[in-house]
Motif scaffolding. Sequence first.
Motif, short mmCIF file in Angstrom:
data_model
loop_
_atom_site.label_atom_id
_atom_site.label_comp_id
_atom_site.label_asym_id
_atom_site.label_seq_id
_atom_site.Cartn_x
_atom_site.Cartn_y
_atom_site.Cartn_z
N LYS A 10 1.33 -2.59 0.21
CA LYS A 10 0.11 -1.88 -0.22
C LYS A 10 -0.70 -2.68 -1.23
O LYS A 10 -1.78 -2.25 -1.61
CB LYS A 10 0.50 -0.57 -0.91
CG LYS A 10 0.75 0.58 0.00
CD LYS A 10 0.87 1.89 -0.81
CE LYS A 10 -0.39 2.26 -1.54
NZ LYS A 10 -0.95 3.55 -1.24
N SER A 15 0.85 7.09 -0.06
CA SER A 15 -0.06 7.13 1.08
C SER A 15 -0.10 5.73 1.71
O SER A 15 -0.05 4.72 1.02
CB SER A 15 -1.46 7.56 0.64
OG SER A 15 -1.90 6.78 -0.45
N ASN A 43 -2.02 3.42 2.78
CA ASN A 43 -3.28 2.67 2.78
C ASN A 43 -3.16 1.52 1.79
O ASN A 43 -2.39 1.62 0.84
CB ASN A 43 -4.44 3.59 2.34
CG ASN A 43 -4.11 4.32 1.04
OD1 ASN A 43 -3.25 5.20 1.02
ND2 ASN A 43 -4.77 3.96 -0.03
N SER A 76 -7.15 7.06 2.17
CA SER A 76 -5.82 7.42 2.69
C SER A 76 -5.90 7.69 4.20
O SER A 76 -6.92 8.18 4.69
CB SER A 76 -5.30 8.67 1.98
OG SER A 76 -5.16 8.43 0.60
N HIS A 130 -10.96 5.05 -6.58
CA HIS A 130 -9.80 5.28 -5.73
C HIS A 130 -10.29 5.96 -4.48
O HIS A 130 -11.36 6.53 -4.47
CB HIS A 130 -8.81 6.18 -6.48
CG HIS A 130 -7.39 5.90 -6.11
ND1 HIS A 130 -6.70 4.83 -6.62
CD2 HIS A 130 -6.54 6.52 -5.27
CE1 HIS A 130 -5.48 4.84 -6.11
NE2 HIS A 130 -5.35 5.85 -5.28
MG MG Z 1 -2.44 7.16 -2.56
#
Ligand code: MG
Length: 314
Positions: free
Chosen positions: A48, A134, A136, A142, A221
């Motif tokens: 990630k 998540s 992503n 996400s 985010h």
């Molecule tokens: Mg997340």
Amino acid sequence: MSKVSVDIQRAIRVLNENGLVGIPTETVYGLAANGLEKKAVLKIFKAKERPSFDPLILHSTQNKIFQWARDVPFKAKQLAEAFWPGPLTLVLPKSDIVPFETTSGLDTVGLRVPNHPMTLQLLEQLDFPLAAPSANPFGYISPTSAQHVVQQLGDQVDYVLDGGSCNVGIESTIVGFENGDAVIYRLGGLTQKMIENVIGVVKVQTNLSSNPKASGMLSVHYAPKKPLFLINDFADVIDDESTAYMLFGERLDVSEGRQFFLSEEGDFYEAASRLYALMRTLDDSKYDRIVVKKLPEESLGAAINDRLVRASVK
Ligand code: MG
Ligand code: TXA
């Protein structure tokens, strides 16, 4: 052999070998690994590009999950009883067996029982919890389908369980405890009111600090690559043919093709379930900018607005 299908036994084999599996949940897809194995957990951070200070949530079933915490407050048990399996994460003191790699050095751990039949079947057959953020790349939108996971992390993930589209569509609500008082660190699939109906008044502390307790607290985010403008009134918008609108409960007097509906009827749950997929669609579209008006702060509107603020141009 395709990396995406519905083979739970294959997922178990990969996880037993410390590999990474994309898992469906009712909120968003997770990037899962054995949460008790340092080596497996570190692969998640690497895949990630997630900063090492951002702790992971552990997922398991109701009858197993509390073994990875200690000193569970009564209010936490009440919330677990009311909302698990479901979009609730409880932050509790961790048991010794949980490695600090999972919790980023914290003495607490996030725990959740997700409400997805395929993933519950998987979790029932494992004797370890799944650490899963998540699925992503850090900071991006996400994933709410198996295809989203493959598009973004296809090379890093060993296998993806395809459980269809996520029906809640935004992340879990995170609740911790400070001196016995419950605190909401992230608004998500459960509203503040739903929580308060079970345990009484709670504090919400989802501020945009640079030293966050939850990465969802970081000010940028869940963001698309195209500029997203979050507005209070359509009168403030300079409209042109390169502008696309994400709409909730209303239509505009602009060309049909530029109107994209979170929910035409103004249904908050429908809007949450479509939010991230629609951001992706617009990110990949021919339009240059995305405009969305703040939703009313009721029901899931507060959590949706929270995601929109973080996704938007400041
Ligand atoms: Mg997340
Ligand atoms: O719905 C969800 O919660 C999804 C699905 C996959 O379960 N997971 C998810 O994970 O959203 P992630 O890592 O993207 O977000 C979890 C948040 C992070 O912002 C992290 O900082 C916070 O939970 N968190 C985890 N452990 C924590 C702890 N011990 N104390 C405070 N915050 C914690």
